[in-house]
Scaffold this motif. Structure first.
Motif, PDB file in Angstrom:
ATOM      1  N   PRO A 397       0.922  -1.204   0.058  1.00  0.00           N
ATOM      2  CA  PRO A 397      -0.145   0.016   0.382  1.00  0.00           C
ATOM      3  C   PRO A 397       0.599   1.239  -0.335  1.00  0.00           C
ATOM      4  N   MET A 398       0.936   2.401  -0.596  1.00  0.00           N
ATOM      5  CA  MET A 398       1.836   3.510  -1.294  1.00  0.00           C
ATOM      6  C   MET A 398       0.541   4.909  -1.015  1.00  0.00           C
ATOM      7  N   MET A 399       1.147   5.693  -0.284  1.00  0.00           N
ATOM      8  CA  MET A 399       0.897   6.887  -0.771  1.00  0.00           C
ATOM      9  C   MET A 399       1.702   7.376  -1.416  1.00  0.00           C
ATOM     10  N   GLN A 419      -3.460  -3.456  -4.478  1.00  0.00           N
ATOM     11  CA  GLN A 419      -2.809  -2.770  -3.259  1.00  0.00           C
ATOM     12  C   GLN A 419      -3.268  -0.859  -2.997  1.00  0.00           C
ATOM     13  N   PRO A 420      -4.069  -0.869  -2.428  1.00  0.00           N
ATOM     14  CA  PRO A 420      -4.492   0.990  -2.729  1.00  0.00           C
ATOM     15  C   PRO A 420      -2.317   1.452  -2.845  1.00  0.00           C
ATOM     16  N   ARG A 499      -8.253   3.307   3.678  1.00  0.00           N
ATOM     17  CA  ARG A 499      -8.317   2.315   3.811  1.00  0.00           C
ATOM     18  C   ARG A 499      -6.563   3.671   4.530  1.00  0.00           C
ATOM     19  N   PHE A 500      -6.590   3.965   4.096  1.00  0.00           N
ATOM     20  CA  PHE A 500      -5.685   4.838   4.282  1.00  0.00           C
ATOM     21  C   PHE A 500      -6.476   6.087   5.160  1.00  0.00           C
ATOM     22  N   MET A 501      -7.410   6.301   5.412  1.00  0.00           N
ATOM     23  CA  MET A 501      -7.890   6.858   6.753  1.00  0.00           C
ATOM     24  C   MET A 501      -8.139   6.178   8.200  1.00  0.00           C
ATOM     25  N   ASP A 502      -7.033   5.160   8.168  1.00  0.00           N
ATOM     26  CA  ASP A 502      -6.953   4.349   9.447  1.00  0.00           C
ATOM     27  C   ASP A 502      -5.392   5.508  10.225  1.00  0.00           C
ATOM     28  N   LEU A 506      -1.375   9.230   7.685  1.00  0.00           N
ATOM     29  CA  LEU A 506      -2.082   9.004   5.679  1.00  0.00           C
ATOM     30  C   LEU A 506      -2.788  10.143   5.401  1.00  0.00           C
ATOM     31  N   SER A 507      -4.224  10.105   6.674  1.00  0.00           N
ATOM     32  CA  SER A 507      -4.455  10.549   7.170  1.00  0.00           C
ATOM     33  C   SER A 507      -5.061  12.607   7.147  1.00  0.00           C
TER      34      SER A 507
END
Length: 568
Positions: A397-399, A419-420, A499-502, A506-507
């Motif tokens: 998972p990547m931003m 993946q996100p 998913r990233f808001m967890d 990241l959120s």
């Protein structure tokens, strides 16, 4: 009388042996500490299990050395000839050790410990008389101490101390140059120029108290998440929540101000990825306790912050090496953040087509625009990070955050592994009134780092009274919390965002991105899509950015600062 003389001689002999034992022990600890300290530079960058034990041993020896010289100062003064600059060197090394450990663990408490030892060197004037020693190398030690201390003060931040440090360091540089006429005199003058420019560039908005004294601001997350700012993701507690574990902060800009291999963008992103320290927080690695290893769920180093690699002007090969080694041993449900603040490598127009290597990318070290312009259109640039270079790492998972005028080259990265994947991209250009700000850091990064500062900056507000600032900060909290609720209640949003808001780090970037997007959409100076940040996947406009409730809150903030006229 003869017997008394014999006893006195024996007593004197015993004292001498005791003193010699003290000197031997101090010499041993001093040499051992230097040996361990010099070995730190050879420790691997990856895998905490390979370096935590070494740091524990090094801290243990330095702790013993520091206490030993305190307990035996009189003997060491007379029998060893201990000088104050030598004590200062030990304290400075301990400060460096804490700083190195902070860089490895990303826990702010160690940065504060580093500050404590550096400040002790200054307050106790350990280096005060080194000029009288007639040794250029001691003056260099003193100047290096000042440069390192300034870095720590920048990160904490302690702007008042930095101003005093710059003034003192400037005097000592002049003394050094006048006394020794060294070959590195221009290098030290450049250090002073860099830190002064860094401070000036980072002072975009000044908050003043009732006595018109500037107030120091912190832009880190609070030590503990406030309950009213927490919104549950889903009705039940999730067992597969993502956590940001590994961060790569890359800075490769030619014009932006920097100090000690830290550009202004890197500096801002670094703080946005950390929490304020908890009072009394002491990590087990610092104690040398290897019996209770950190919980995997707390991250690879057992801290509350994600681990970060700060990469200043890396080559492409260095980037790929750090990316691959940094993500290979991450536990499950771990997310990765790659932040790129780099000069653009624009694709040649005749080759502007779709594909991960066809729209250019961002510069790595060694990129030369003039040489690239002479290449055939079909030939790629060796010293360029293309979107396609990142595809192997999207197995996690990547931003991706891209601060570059060519950020949109990364807009079409495919989600090959399910993946996100989110990409937040800076605007292609800035309004004419802000185009001279290339040296003062990216505006997009400023919004992600300190959204209220960025809001004031684009509205031409240079000073704010403390009471008004605090009122606006409270209102900002409401805005960001409302944006978060709009995202979580959206029915059309891509699941990657949910998913990233967890993860709190990241959120915050997602929420602050929406804030920046609203400002650029409605501000009179931002005309057209080239002036607006973009994201991929695209956010549902009706449910989030153009939602009437968000519009009302944003205009209320503008009204509080008397800039309502700038927004439509």
């Amino acid at each position: 009388q003869a017997m008394a003389d014999t006893v006195e001689v024996q007593h004197t002999s015993t004292d001498e042996r005791d003193q010699q034992a003290v000197v031997r022990e101090f010499t041993y600890l001093l040499e051992k500490s230097k040996q361990l300290f010099n070995g730190i530079r050879d420790l691997p960058q990856f895998g905490s299990k390979h370096w935590q034990g070494y740091f524990a041993r090094t801290f243990d020896v330095y702790t013993r050395l520091w206490k030993f010289q305190q307990q035996n100062r009189q003997v060491l003064d007379t029998s060893f000839g201990l000088k104050r600059w030598q004590i200062g060197e030990i304290a400075s090394k301990i400060g460096q050790l804490y700083y190195q450990y902070y860089m490895r663990t990303c826990e702010i408490g160690y940065l504060q410990e580093s500050f404590s030892f550096y400040e002790a060197v200054r307050s106790r004037a350990y280096y005060a008389n080194v000029l009288k020693e007639e040794r250029a190398d001691l003056m260099v030690k003193k100047l290096r101490y000042y440069a390192r201390y300034i870095v720590v003060c920048l990160l904490l931040p302690k702007p008042d101390i930095i101003v005093d440090m710059i003034r003192e360091m400037s005097k000592y540089v002049d003394d050094y140059v006048k006394k020794f006429e060294p070959s590195d005199k221009d290098d030290w003058r450049l250090v002073l120029q860099e830190v002064s420019a860094f401070l000036e560039a980072n002072s975009l908005v000044t908050v003043l108290d009732s006595d018109s004294v500037p107030v120091s601001l912190s832009h880190r997350l609070p030590a503990v998440e406030e309950p009213e700012k927490t919104i549950a993701v889903g009705s039940a507690k999730k067992t597969n929540s993502l956590r940001l574990r590994e961060v790569f902060v890359v800075g490769n800009t030619t014009e932006q101000v920097k100090f000690s291999e830290l550009t202004l963008d890197m500096f801002r992103m670094l703080q946005a990825l950390e929490r304020e320290p908890q009072p009394g927080y002491v990590d087990q690695e610092m104690k040398g306790n290897q019996d209770n290893p950190p919980d995997e769920e707390e991250g690879t180093t057992g801290t509350r912050n994600p681990h970060k690699f700060l990469l200043y002007k890396p080559t492409l090969h260095q980037l790929m090496n750090f990316f691959s080694n940094g993500v290979k041993d991450l536990p499950s449900q771990s997310a990765v953040l790659i932040y790129l603040s780099s000069d653009a490598v624009e694709a040649q127009k005749s080759n502007y087509e779709e594909g991960p290597y066809c729209r250019g990318g961002v510069a790595a070290k060694g990129f030369k625009p003039d040489e690239f312009a002479k290449k055939p259109p079909q030939m790629k640039e060796i010293n360029c990070l293309y979107p396609g270079d990142l595809l192997p790492f999207t197995r996690r998972p990547m931003m991706l955050i891209v601060e570059s005028s060519n950020s949109r080259a990364f807009a079409s990265m495919p989600r090959l592994f399910g993946q996100p994947l989110i990409c937040l991209m800076a605007p292609k250009q800035l309004p004419p009134t802000l185009q001279d700000s290339s040296r003062t850091g990216g505006l997009f990064t400023l919004f992600l780092h300190a959204p209220l500062v960025a809001f004031c900056y684009v509205c031409g507000i240079a000073e704010v009274q403390l009471d008004l600032w605090q009122k606006c900060q409270q209102h900002m909290g409401k805005i960001l919390l409302h944006i978060k609720s709009l995202i979580l209640s959206s029915k059309e949003i891509d699941h990657s965002y949910v998913r990233f808001m967890d993860d709190p780090f990241l959120s915050q970037f997602i929420v602050r991105f929406v804030f920046a997007l609203w400002v650029s959409n409605r501000h009179a100076g931002f005309k057209g899509p080239d002036f607006q940040p973009q994201c991929a996947p695209v956010l549902p406009d009706d449910e989030i950015t153009s939602h009437a409730s968000l519009q009302s809150l944003m205009l209320e903030l503008a009204g509080s600062l008397d800039v309502r006229r700038l927004f439509s």
